[in-house]
Design a protein around this motif. Structure first.
Motif, short mmCIF file in Angstrom:
data_model
loop_
_atom_site.label_atom_id
_atom_site.label_comp_id
_atom_site.label_asym_id
_atom_site.label_seq_id
_atom_site.Cartn_x
_atom_site.Cartn_y
_atom_site.Cartn_z
N SER A 215 -57.09 3.84 -6.34
CA SER A 215 -55.84 4.57 -6.17
C SER A 215 -56.72 6.07 -5.56
N LEU A 216 -58.19 6.43 -5.80
CA LEU A 216 -59.28 7.21 -5.75
C LEU A 216 -59.11 7.37 -3.96
N LEU A 217 -59.21 6.66 -3.56
CA LEU A 217 -59.68 6.00 -2.08
C LEU A 217 -57.81 5.89 -1.50
N SER A 218 -57.00 5.80 -2.13
CA SER A 218 -55.95 5.67 -1.25
C SER A 218 -55.05 7.43 -1.09
N GLU A 219 -56.47 8.64 -2.36
CA GLU A 219 -55.74 9.74 -1.88
C GLU A 219 -56.79 10.64 -1.46
N PHE A 220 -57.76 9.77 -1.05
CA PHE A 220 -58.64 10.19 -0.23
C PHE A 220 -57.68 10.52 1.39
N GLU A 221 -57.31 8.72 1.66
CA GLU A 221 -57.08 9.24 2.85
C GLU A 221 -55.98 9.66 2.98
N GLU A 222 -54.85 9.74 2.27
CA GLU A 222 -53.68 10.29 2.79
C GLU A 222 -54.23 12.06 1.75
N ALA A 223 -55.36 12.73 1.72
CA ALA A 223 -55.32 13.99 1.53
C ALA A 223 -54.27 15.15 1.35
N ILE A 224 -53.56 14.31 0.03
CA ILE A 224 -52.62 14.87 -0.24
C ILE A 224 -52.49 16.26 -1.80
N SER A 225 -53.89 15.86 -2.27
CA SER A 225 -54.64 16.41 -2.71
C SER A 225 -55.89 17.49 -2.75
N LEU A 226 -55.97 18.64 -3.67
CA LEU A 226 -56.95 19.49 -3.30
C LEU A 226 -58.55 18.89 -3.40
N GLU A 227 -58.55 18.21 -4.26
CA GLU A 227 -59.51 17.09 -4.73
C GLU A 227 -59.57 15.79 -2.50
N ALA B 219 -69.93 16.62 -1.57
CA ALA B 219 -68.20 17.28 -2.14
C ALA B 219 -69.02 17.99 -3.49
N TYR B 220 -69.35 17.83 -4.67
CA TYR B 220 -69.37 18.08 -5.86
C TYR B 220 -69.85 20.01 -5.91
N LEU B 221 -70.86 20.67 -4.41
CA LEU B 221 -70.85 22.00 -5.31
C LEU B 221 -69.23 21.84 -4.28
N LEU B 222 -68.51 22.13 -2.89
CA LEU B 222 -67.55 22.38 -2.56
C LEU B 222 -66.52 22.21 -3.45
N ALA B 223 -66.31 21.44 -4.34
CA ALA B 223 -65.49 21.13 -5.43
C ALA B 223 -65.93 22.45 -6.38
N LYS B 224 -66.27 22.22 -6.44
CA LYS B 224 -66.97 23.76 -7.45
C LYS B 224 -66.92 24.77 -6.91
N LEU B 225 -67.25 25.15 -5.39
CA LEU B 225 -66.65 26.71 -4.90
C LEU B 225 -65.03 26.51 -4.99
N GLU B 226 -64.46 25.58 -4.93
CA GLU B 226 -62.73 25.15 -4.39
C GLU B 226 -62.18 25.21 -5.69
N GLY B 227 -62.43 25.18 -6.75
CA GLY B 227 -61.88 25.19 -8.22
C GLY B 227 -61.12 23.21 -8.32
N ALA B 228 -61.76 22.31 -8.02
CA ALA B 228 -61.27 21.21 -7.92
C ALA B 228 -62.20 20.60 -8.85
N ASP B 229 -61.60 19.25 -8.81
CA ASP B 229 -61.84 18.46 -10.00
C ASP B 229 -63.50 17.75 -9.77
N ALA B 230 -64.58 18.73 -10.04
CA ALA B 230 -65.75 18.04 -9.12
C ALA B 230 -66.19 17.00 -9.43
N GLY B 231 -65.90 16.14 -10.77
CA GLY B 231 -66.19 14.05 -10.54
C GLY B 231 -64.87 13.48 -9.49
#
Length: 181
Positions: free
Chosen positions: A105-117, A39-51
């Motif tokens: 909030s993070l896990l809800s966002e993950f489940e809904e897949a609405i953001s780039l992150e 996830a860290y590597l993909l975030a860096k490659l995709e320009g997403a918030d790596a943290g």
């Protein structure tokens, strides 16, 4: 208590692999670790918030400390609706409110897949499954091909798709070849 509960993930095995004949599959904790690294590597490659992406990936299966890792066939017979959300709310009750709210909030966002992150974190989860399946395939487990096909088909980010192609063309043991002194 949450720290001890998270330790349970070291003992929970990834159950889907049993269907493919893998007798001693990796634990949820092992899966989560590599998912977070991917996830860290993909975030860096995709320009997403790596943290943010890394945290989503690190905790995405935390509820399995309570529910175990039920494979998709089991889920046909069990009402799985909102289980992950219910578990994380319960697990985080003892945490300070601001931490609990962030985890929920993070896990809800993950489940809904609405953001780039969230999409990047979900791709990391799929990519880890693909890589693990390739490792099992190299050990002779032929039935894992279905996992590879399905994980690859579900990827959405360009970086994850490129990495998946590379992983399919690379033998798992190649990483160490030529490194022996």
């Amino acid at each position: 208590k949450l720290l001890y509960e998270l330790g349970q993930l070291k003992r929970v095995r990834r159950a889907g692999w049993w269907i493919a004949g893998v007798g001693n599959p990796e634990s949820v904790a092992e899966h989560s670790f590599r998912t977070a690294a991917i996830a860290y590597l993909l975030a860096k490659l995709e320009g997403a918030d790596a943290g943010k992406v890394t945290l989503m990936a690190l905790f995405h299966d935390m509820g399995e400390a309570r529910t175990n890792d039920l494979h998709r066939i089991v889920r046909r017979y069990v009402n799985w609706e909102n289980v992950d959300q219910r578990v994380i709310k319960d697990q985080s009750k003892r945490l300070p409110a601001h931490i609990s709210e962030e985890m929920i909030s993070l896990l809800s966002e993950f489940e809904e897949a609405i953001s780039l992150e969230a999409r990047v974190a979900r791709d990391a989860d799929l990519l880890e499954c693909l890589v693990q399946a390739r490792e099992y395939q190299a050990l002779g487990y032929k039935e894992v091909t279905d996992w590879i096909i399905n994980a690859k088909a579900a990827l959405v980010t360009d970086s994850a798709k490129r990495i998946a192609e590379e992983c399919l063309e690379t033998e798992p043991k190649e990483w160490w070849q030529g490194l022996k002194a």
